[in-house]
Write an enzyme that holds these catalytic residues in place. Structure first.
Site, mmCIF file in Angstrom:
data_model
loop_
_atom_site.group_PDB
_atom_site.id
_atom_site.type_symbol
_atom_site.label_atom_id
_atom_site.label_comp_id
_atom_site.label_asym_id
_atom_site.label_seq_id
_atom_site.Cartn_x
_atom_site.Cartn_y
_atom_site.Cartn_z
ATOM 1 N N ASP A 162 -29.957 81.443 -7.478
ATOM 2 C CA ASP A 162 -30.493 80.948 -6.427
ATOM 3 C C ASP A 162 -32.080 81.739 -6.245
ATOM 4 O O ASP A 162 -32.336 82.690 -6.994
ATOM 5 C CB ASP A 162 -29.642 81.140 -5.119
ATOM 6 C CG ASP A 162 -29.936 79.971 -4.309
ATOM 7 O OD1 ASP A 162 -30.925 79.087 -4.326
ATOM 8 O OD2 ASP A 162 -28.865 79.713 -3.470
ATOM 9 N N GLU A 195 -32.602 77.447 -9.509
ATOM 10 C CA GLU A 195 -33.086 76.479 -8.501
ATOM 11 C C GLU A 195 -34.639 76.567 -8.291
ATOM 12 O O GLU A 195 -35.244 76.422 -7.729
ATOM 13 C CB GLU A 195 -32.439 77.254 -7.404
ATOM 14 C CG GLU A 195 -30.847 77.354 -7.344
ATOM 15 C CD GLU A 195 -30.312 76.403 -6.267
ATOM 16 O OE1 GLU A 195 -30.891 76.265 -5.152
ATOM 17 O OE2 GLU A 195 -28.968 76.159 -6.295
ATOM 18 N N TRP A 196 -35.279 77.120 -9.481
ATOM 19 C CA TRP A 196 -36.656 77.413 -9.705
ATOM 20 C C TRP A 196 -37.509 76.268 -9.030
ATOM 21 O O TRP A 196 -38.359 76.548 -8.183
ATOM 22 C CB TRP A 196 -36.956 77.896 -10.946
ATOM 23 C CG TRP A 196 -38.196 78.267 -11.529
ATOM 24 C CD1 TRP A 196 -39.486 78.454 -10.658
ATOM 25 C CD2 TRP A 196 -38.740 78.875 -12.711
ATOM 26 N NE1 TRP A 196 -40.643 78.920 -11.311
ATOM 27 C CE2 TRP A 196 -40.157 79.272 -12.744
ATOM 28 C CE3 TRP A 196 -37.942 79.146 -13.923
ATOM 29 C CZ2 TRP A 196 -40.654 79.847 -13.779
ATOM 30 C CZ3 TRP A 196 -38.670 79.365 -15.109
ATOM 31 C CH2 TRP A 196 -40.030 79.863 -14.982
ATOM 32 N N PRO A 197 -37.366 74.904 -9.669
ATOM 33 C CA PRO A 197 -38.272 74.170 -9.191
ATOM 34 C C PRO A 197 -38.128 73.554 -7.833
ATOM 35 O O PRO A 197 -39.026 73.407 -7.066
ATOM 36 C CB PRO A 197 -37.870 72.941 -10.223
ATOM 37 C CG PRO A 197 -36.721 73.094 -10.499
ATOM 38 C CD PRO A 197 -36.501 74.756 -10.606
ATOM 39 N N TYR A 199 -37.685 75.582 -5.072
ATOM 40 C CA TYR A 199 -38.418 76.514 -4.355
ATOM 41 C C TYR A 199 -39.803 76.430 -4.489
ATOM 42 O O TYR A 199 -40.572 76.814 -3.669
ATOM 43 C CB TYR A 199 -37.814 78.040 -4.604
ATOM 44 C CG TYR A 199 -36.526 78.195 -3.783
ATOM 45 C CD1 TYR A 199 -36.474 78.639 -2.633
ATOM 46 C CD2 TYR A 199 -35.282 77.899 -4.552
ATOM 47 C CE1 TYR A 199 -35.228 78.802 -1.713
ATOM 48 C CE2 TYR A 199 -33.998 78.253 -4.106
ATOM 49 C CZ TYR A 199 -33.983 78.502 -2.651
ATOM 50 O OH TYR A 199 -32.873 78.670 -1.997
ATOM 51 N N ASP A 223 -29.690 70.807 -1.116
ATOM 52 C CA ASP A 223 -28.222 70.853 -1.165
ATOM 53 C C ASP A 223 -27.581 69.155 -0.933
ATOM 54 O O ASP A 223 -27.854 68.730 0.116
ATOM 55 C CB ASP A 223 -27.570 71.830 -0.459
ATOM 56 C CG ASP A 223 -28.018 73.350 -0.822
ATOM 57 O OD1 ASP A 223 -28.786 73.352 -1.814
ATOM 58 O OD2 ASP A 223 -27.288 74.273 -0.127
#
Length: 412
Positions: A162, A195-197, A199, A223
């Site tokens: 995350d 979840e890189w892109p 954020y 989500d």
């Protein structure tokens, strides 16, 4: 001169070796991963005395593993059972390692992994690129190598990583890269879910070419919730950004629109069909978040539908896309192996009854899907043969409000 040539070759070889380490060449996720993930249904329930059947605990994952092995889920392709946030103790141990909550996971993660493996399944776990997880448990910042080694020593097969509580976008990106390299260094096959892109997007456009070098699949959007408005917003976002995200997806790296919530409380039957059909069109990872101990036969039939799963898992590995919108209808297609296509007709109208939608088959596959002829089979909401069609034919389907008709087009 010979010495100089040798030195140049050595430098080139060293550079290639570094690139090989940095790129995610782990041979995993050649088709979208499938499994079960606890978060949407069970959230961060940690009071096992008050809520023993929904508490995030060793017992929950053992019981889900039992169901997955005994009730056809594993055989349908759902192979990962994944722990999300809230599994940890509040602090690391004396050696600085992450540790499971001792009351809720009395045997530790290694014992749980051994049990999951004994059922022919794989275990996924969760951590965070920042100093703390989204729920406030210890994050992996400044511990990437140690945490990767710990997960490998426990027999973990997937890491969901995350992006909460990172101090800057540079540190966020560095953390995602470093954990990818650290996982590869362990020598264990560990699928890497990022979840890189998601954020990055509020501030800057993600570099998906780079992200795919490091991650096996990645989240782009909020989500998922157990509601039609959530499913609809994910589909709308995907269509809006398809020119950017569709082309990068393929074997080894996938766009992840988040969990399947089929079998819970918020979706009607037609909306459940829509989620299953559209996640197949989008070549999405299929991670259910539901209670397999209490699931209806209808939801089980839909989630285990072999024809839909075959579309999702098609080895060509191309993500589908929206062809066009016509009032409340959307037409999507996905190229499949052997010149076949999956086609979805989505009716977003939320009032009235079933409506008929007619479209020309020349729209499909840039005019090639049914040229000179094709056979068409309806897969959802119920399977049936539609017949043989020529290139200039039109097809009419009747679609319920918020429902989808999923078709497979085979060239002749």
């Amino acid at each position: 001169m010979a010495a100089a040539r040798w030195m140049l070759r050595w430098v080139a070889a060293a550079a290639a070796a570094v690139a090989a380490v940095l790129a995610l060449d782990n041979g995993l996720a050649r088709t979208p991963p499938m499994g079960w993930l606890h978060w949407e249904r069970f959230l961060c329930a940690t009071d096992c005395a008050a809520e023993p059947h929904r508490c995030v605990s060793e017992q929950l994952f053992v019981e889900m593993a039992d169901r997955m092995a005994a009730e056809g889920w594993r055989d349908a392709g759902y192979e990962f059972i994944c722990i999300d946030d809230c599994w940890m103790a509040p602090t690391r141990d004396k050696q600085g390692r992450l540790q499971a909550d001792p009351k809720r996971f009395p045997g530790g993660i290694r014992k749980l992994a051994d049990y999951v493996h004994s059922k022919g399944l794989k275990l996924g776990i969760y951590s965070d690129v920042g100093s703390k997880t989204c729920a406030g448990f210890p994050g992996s910042y400044n511990h990437y190598d140690l945490d990767a080694q710990t997960f490998a020593s426990w027999g973990v097969d997937l890491l969901k990583f995350d992006g909460c509580n990172s101090e800057s976008l540079d540190l966020l990106a560095e953390g995602y890269r470093r954990m990818s390299v650290a996982l590869n260094r362990t020598g264990r096959s560990i699928v890497y879910s990022c979840e890189w892109p998601f954020y990055l997007r509020p501030v800057q456009q993600p570099n998906y070419t780079e992200i795919k070098q490091y991650c096996n699949h990645w989240r782009n959007f909020y989500d998922v919730y157990d509601s039609w408005s959530s499913i609809k917003s994910i589909l709308d976002w995907t269509a809006l950004h398809q020119d950017t995200i569709v082309k990068i997806a393929g074997p080894g790296g996938w766009n992840d629109p988040d969990m399947l919530v089929i079998g819970n409380f918020g979706l009607s039957w037609d909306q459940s069909v829509t989620q299953m059909a559209m996640w197949a069109i989008m070549a999405a990872p299929l991670f259910m978040s539901n209670d397999l101990r209490h699931i209806s036969p209808e939801a089980k039939w839909l989630l285990q539908n072999k024809e839909v799963i075959a579309i999702n898992q098609d080895p060509l590995g191309k993500q589908g896309y929206q062809l066009f919108k016509d009032k409340n209808f959307q037409l999507w297609e996905r190229p499949l192996s052997d010149r076949a296509y999956a086609v979805a007709v989505l009716n977003q109208q939320e009032i009235g009854g079933p409506q008929k939608f007619t479209f020309s088959l020349t729209f499909l596959g840039n005019g090639l899907a049914c040229n000179p002829a094709c056979s068409i089979r309806q897969v959802l909401p119920a399977s049936r043969e539609c017949g043989v069609y020529s290139w200039m034919s039109s097809l009419s389907v009747e679609v319920n409000p918020t429902g989808t008709v999923l078709l497979k087009v085979l060239p002749l």
